[in-house]
Every structure is written in C-alpha cells, then in structure tokens.
Design a protein around this motif. Sequence first.
Motif, PDB file in Angstrom:
ATOM      1  N   PHE A  15     -23.130  40.621  25.865  1.00 33.74           N
ATOM      2  CA  PHE A  15     -24.643  40.437  25.748  1.00 33.74           C
ATOM      3  C   PHE A  15     -24.827  40.049  24.398  1.00 33.74           C
ATOM      4  CE2 PHE A  15     -23.077  44.652  23.910  1.00 33.74           C
ATOM      5  CZ  PHE A  15     -23.696  44.648  22.383  1.00 33.74           C
ATOM      6  N   ILE A  16     -26.129  39.641  24.412  1.00 39.07           N
ATOM      7  CA  ILE A  16     -26.889  38.833  23.296  1.00 39.07           C
ATOM      8  C   ILE A  16     -28.242  39.726  22.817  1.00 39.07           C
ATOM      9  CG2 ILE A  16     -27.678  36.882  21.960  1.00 39.07           C
ATOM     10  CD1 ILE A  16     -25.877  35.156  23.778  1.00 39.07           C
ATOM     11  N   VAL A  17     -28.346  40.220  21.632  1.00 35.90           N
ATOM     12  CA  VAL A  17     -29.477  40.846  21.200  1.00 35.90           C
ATOM     13  C   VAL A  17     -30.619  39.750  20.311  1.00 35.90           C
ATOM     14  CG1 VAL A  17     -30.821  42.868  19.920  1.00 35.90           C
ATOM     15  CG2 VAL A  17     -28.505  43.070  21.101  1.00 35.90           C
ATOM     16  N   MET A  18     -31.737  39.691  21.008  1.00 35.40           N
ATOM     17  CA  MET A  18     -32.278  38.527  20.432  1.00 35.40           C
ATOM     18  C   MET A  18     -33.841  38.777  20.131  1.00 35.40           C
ATOM     19  SD  MET A  18     -32.518  35.935  23.608  1.00 35.40           S
ATOM     20  CE  MET A  18     -30.940  36.261  24.421  1.00 35.40           C
ATOM     21  N   GLU A  19     -34.761  37.965  19.521  1.00 37.95           N
ATOM     22  CA  GLU A  19     -36.267  38.354  19.285  1.00 37.95           C
ATOM     23  C   GLU A  19     -36.858  38.401  20.817  1.00 37.95           C
ATOM     24  OE1 GLU A  19     -39.755  35.594  17.397  1.00 37.95           O
ATOM     25  OE2 GLU A  19     -37.838  34.946  17.809  1.00 37.95           O
ATOM     26  N   TYR A  20     -37.709  39.355  20.953  1.00 37.27           N
ATOM     27  CA  TYR A  20     -38.566  39.549  21.985  1.00 37.27           C
ATOM     28  C   TYR A  20     -39.795  38.568  21.993  1.00 37.27           C
ATOM     29  CZ  TYR A  20     -41.577  41.657  25.601  1.00 37.27           C
ATOM     30  OH  TYR A  20     -42.315  41.836  26.656  1.00 37.27           O
ATOM     31  N   LEU A  21     -39.928  37.557  22.998  1.00 37.00           N
ATOM     32  CA  LEU A  21     -41.227  36.860  22.578  1.00 37.00           C
ATOM     33  C   LEU A  21     -42.275  37.349  23.263  1.00 37.00           C
ATOM     34  CD1 LEU A  21     -39.445  33.184  23.037  1.00 37.00           C
ATOM     35  CD2 LEU A  21     -39.874  34.473  20.951  1.00 37.00           C
ATOM     36  N   THR A  22     -43.445  37.566  22.574  1.00 39.19           N
ATOM     37  CA  THR A  22     -44.724  38.058  23.399  1.00 39.19           C
ATOM     38  C   THR A  22     -45.723  36.923  23.436  1.00 39.19           C
ATOM     39  OG1 THR A  22     -45.747  38.673  21.218  1.00 39.19           O
ATOM     40  CG2 THR A  22     -44.378  40.441  22.600  1.00 39.19           C
ATOM     41  N   ALA A  23     -45.592  35.744  23.083  1.00 39.42           N
ATOM     42  CA  ALA A  23     -46.551  34.663  23.249  1.00 39.42           C
ATOM     43  C   ALA A  23     -46.518  34.219  24.707  1.00 39.42           C
ATOM     44  CB  ALA A  23     -46.043  33.358  22.383  1.00 39.42           C
ATOM     45  N   PRO A  24     -47.618  33.379  25.143  1.00 47.32           N
ATOM     46  CA  PRO A  24     -47.686  33.189  26.472  1.00 47.32           C
ATOM     47  C   PRO A  24     -46.913  32.136  26.860  1.00 47.32           C
ATOM     48  CG  PRO A  24     -49.651  32.362  25.136  1.00 47.32           C
ATOM     49  CD  PRO A  24     -48.975  33.279  24.186  1.00 47.32           C
ATOM     50  N   THR A  25     -46.503  32.120  27.995  1.00 49.45           N
ATOM     51  CA  THR A  25     -45.527  30.935  28.539  1.00 49.45           C
ATOM     52  C   THR A  25     -46.447  29.523  28.776  1.00 49.45           C
ATOM     53  OG1 THR A  25     -45.955  31.384  30.678  1.00 49.45           O
ATOM     54  CG2 THR A  25     -44.019  32.422  29.727  1.00 49.45           C
ATOM     55  N   LEU A  26     -45.748  28.687  28.522  1.00 52.85           N
ATOM     56  CA  LEU A  26     -46.235  27.360  28.851  1.00 52.85           C
ATOM     57  C   LEU A  26     -47.108  27.349  30.470  1.00 52.85           C
ATOM     58  CD1 LEU A  26     -46.928  24.383  28.346  1.00 52.85           C
ATOM     59  CD2 LEU A  26     -44.634  23.469  29.250  1.00 52.85           C
ATOM     60  N   PHE A  27     -46.327  27.711  31.278  1.00 47.88           N
ATOM     61  CA  PHE A  27     -46.890  27.989  32.695  1.00 47.88           C
ATOM     62  C   PHE A  27     -48.225  28.795  32.647  1.00 47.88           C
ATOM     63  CE2 PHE A  27     -47.258  30.064  36.797  1.00 47.88           C
ATOM     64  CZ  PHE A  27     -47.245  28.863  37.669  1.00 47.88           C
ATOM     65  N   ASP A  28     -48.201  29.873  32.103  1.00 44.40           N
ATOM     66  CA  ASP A  28     -49.266  30.726  32.040  1.00 44.40           C
ATOM     67  C   ASP A  28     -50.581  29.947  31.115  1.00 44.40           C
ATOM     68  OD1 ASP A  28     -48.236  32.442  33.494  1.00 44.40           O
ATOM     69  OD2 ASP A  28     -47.548  33.806  31.723  1.00 44.40           O
ATOM     70  N   TYR A  29     -50.114  29.320  30.303  1.00 44.47           N
ATOM     71  CA  TYR A  29     -51.149  28.757  29.255  1.00 44.47           C
ATOM     72  C   TYR A  29     -51.944  27.554  29.802  1.00 44.47           C
ATOM     73  CZ  TYR A  29     -53.022  26.394  24.813  1.00 44.47           C
ATOM     74  OH  TYR A  29     -53.793  25.875  24.027  1.00 44.47           O
ATOM     75  N   ILE A  30     -51.110  26.886  30.578  1.00 43.06           N
ATOM     76  CA  ILE A  30     -51.787  25.659  31.585  1.00 43.06           C
ATOM     77  C   ILE A  30     -52.573  26.191  32.496  1.00 43.06           C
ATOM     78  CG2 ILE A  30     -51.113  23.942  32.911  1.00 43.06           C
ATOM     79  CD1 ILE A  30     -48.573  23.236  31.535  1.00 43.06           C
ATOM     80  N   GLN A  31     -52.317  27.311  33.181  1.00 40.76           N
ATOM     81  CA  GLN A  31     -53.049  27.976  34.090  1.00 40.76           C
ATOM     82  C   GLN A  31     -54.452  28.198  33.683  1.00 40.76           C
ATOM     83  OE1 GLN A  31     -51.887  27.452  37.285  1.00 40.76           O
ATOM     84  NE2 GLN A  31     -50.175  26.844  36.044  1.00 40.76           N
ATOM     85  N   GLN A  32     -54.588  28.617  32.111  1.00 42.02           N
ATOM     86  CA  GLN A  32     -55.773  28.954  31.519  1.00 42.02           C
ATOM     87  C   GLN A  32     -56.381  27.773  31.099  1.00 42.02           C
ATOM     88  OE1 GLN A  32     -57.211  32.043  31.499  1.00 42.02           O
ATOM     89  NE2 GLN A  32     -55.726  32.810  33.019  1.00 42.02           N
ATOM     90  N   ASN A  33     -55.743  26.728  30.452  1.00 45.00           N
ATOM     91  CA  ASN A  33     -56.227  25.802  29.601  1.00 45.00           C
ATOM     92  C   ASN A  33     -56.057  24.315  30.026  1.00 45.00           C
ATOM     93  OD1 ASN A  33     -56.996  27.750  26.956  1.00 45.00           O
ATOM     94  ND2 ASN A  33     -54.834  28.152  27.661  1.00 45.00           N
ATOM     95  N   GLY A  34     -55.361  24.168  31.027  1.00 41.87           N
ATOM     96  CA  GLY A  34     -55.244  22.824  31.373  1.00 41.87           C
ATOM     97  C   GLY A  34     -54.249  22.088  30.595  1.00 41.87           C
ATOM     98  N   MET A  35     -54.043  20.894  30.943  1.00 40.86           N
ATOM     99  CA  MET A  35     -53.147  20.019  29.749  1.00 40.86           C
ATOM    100  C   MET A  35     -54.107  18.784  28.777  1.00 40.86           C
ATOM    101  SD  MET A  35     -50.366  19.082  28.723  1.00 40.86           S
ATOM    102  CE  MET A  35     -49.290  19.973  29.767  1.00 40.86           C
ATOM    103  N   THR A  36     -53.616  18.975  27.645  1.00 41.27           N
ATOM    104  CA  THR A  36     -54.472  18.376  26.812  1.00 41.27           C
ATOM    105  C   THR A  36     -53.379  17.304  26.044  1.00 41.27           C
ATOM    106  OG1 THR A  36     -53.905  19.865  24.873  1.00 41.27           O
ATOM    107  CG2 THR A  36     -55.763  19.990  26.160  1.00 41.27           C
ATOM    108  N   ARG A  37     -53.885  16.353  25.296  1.00 41.66           N
ATOM    109  CA  ARG A  37     -52.991  15.519  24.492  1.00 41.66           C
ATOM    110  C   ARG A  37     -52.468  16.098  23.565  1.00 41.66           C
ATOM    111  NH1 ARG A  37     -53.205   9.856  23.409  1.00 41.66           N
ATOM    112  NH2 ARG A  37     -52.219   9.515  21.267  1.00 41.66           N
ATOM    113  N   GLU A  38     -52.893  17.114  23.028  1.00 37.80           N
ATOM    114  CA  GLU A  38     -52.171  17.841  21.766  1.00 37.80           C
ATOM    115  C   GLU A  38     -51.070  18.547  22.275  1.00 37.80           C
ATOM    116  OE1 GLU A  38     -51.132  21.263  19.414  1.00 37.80           O
ATOM    117  OE2 GLU A  38     -52.621  21.443  21.335  1.00 37.80           O
ATOM    118  N   LEU A  39     -51.372  19.264  23.288  1.00 37.70           N
ATOM    119  CA  LEU A  39     -50.209  20.123  24.162  1.00 37.70           C
ATOM    120  C   LEU A  39     -49.233  19.176  24.662  1.00 37.70           C
ATOM    121  CD1 LEU A  39     -49.101  22.802  24.833  1.00 37.70           C
ATOM    122  CD2 LEU A  39     -50.481  22.540  27.262  1.00 37.70           C
TER     123      LEU A  39
END
Length: 202
Positions: free
Chosen positions: A84-108
């Motif tokens: 096993f590996i104990v690691m940081e638990y990420l709470t940020a949005p995934t790219l998949f979820d982010y795109i569903q909400q915001n679409g795709m931009t040049r900056e992204l």
Amino acid sequence: MTEDLLHKVNQIRVWKPETVIEIENPDGFRLIGKGKQGAVFQIDERRCVKIYYHSKSCQRELHTLKLGAKAGICPEIYYWDTQFIVMEYLTAPTLFDYIQQNGMTRELSERLVTLLDTFEQVGFNRFDHSARHIFIMPGDSMKVIDVVHMIKPTPVYLAKKLIGDMGMYGHDFVNFVRELSPKWYGHWSNHWEFEEVMSQLR
C-alpha cells in the motif's frame, strides 16, 4: 502515521480471485474507487491509501509517483509498504468534471500541454491519461493519479483517453494544441489512429 491508523490500514484486505477486486474493510474507511491494481480508501481529511492486490504494482506506482511528486504533478507521498501507499487526498475538481462545467479554453489547453511536457521531463513516456485522473489544482498546476503504467516499454504518444474523455470539447482542445504545440499536435496528427479518435468525439 500513528500506530493506530497503521494498524487499521493493515487490516484492510484487497485481493483478486479472478477478474474482480474483492475488499474486506473492517474499519469502514470510505471507498473512493477500485480498479485493476487495487482499491483506494480515504483515511482522514488529507490522506488516502491505495492498497494493491499485487506488490509489483505497488512498487511500480511508487516509483512513478515519486518521479511525479518531485515535479509537483503527483500527490504527496506520506508512507508506503509492500502492498500500500498512503498519499495526499485530492479534493480539487477533476479535468473531466471541470470541462463539463466550463468547456475547453486556450488557457486550459496550455496547462495541459505543460503537463504533457512535464511527463516527458520526469521520465514518463505514456503521454495519455484519463481526464478523470487529472485534477485542476489552485493556481496553474495540475496533479495526476493512477500512474502505475506511465512508463512503458514503447512510448505512447497519441492521447486517446485524454481527448476521448473531453467529448465534443476534444475538437477545441486539439485545435488549441495545434496552435500552442506543433510538437504534440504532430505526434497526434501523424498517428494512424488519430482520425478515428477525432471521429468518435461526441
């Protein structure tokens, strides 16, 4: 890790009798997900543990996580053992979820090109990753999980999963990459599967 928490983690069993991962979780840690290598549980507010049914997968992913963590593109590692590996638990949005909400931009798209460049710099040679396993962190950074197969015997250049997970926004992403990075666009557009990948975007 405290001795009590380590004891609880060691009580979790993950095994694969045939094709499906089986789990025994006596302390009831929240199951985040399970896949081909094992299962991931949240153990407190900032940490999770990935438990592998095969120690080889654990050691392989530990190696790639360490490479990525040095460059800031993988979760921080706190503790590990043979299974096993104990690691940081990420709470940020995934790219998949982010795109569903915001679409795709040049900056992204530019941030994703930087991520692919970082893959190359740290020694990863599978330049494809599921949008569900890429997290949009505060600021300009991104972090990736499930990196056990990021170093392959032969480089994988076409980002089939990454583009495919974007659905209809995959066209926008590829068009932005054509402007931003002739290198990556060339790797993709010259691949024999590229047109098929693009034709399947919905």
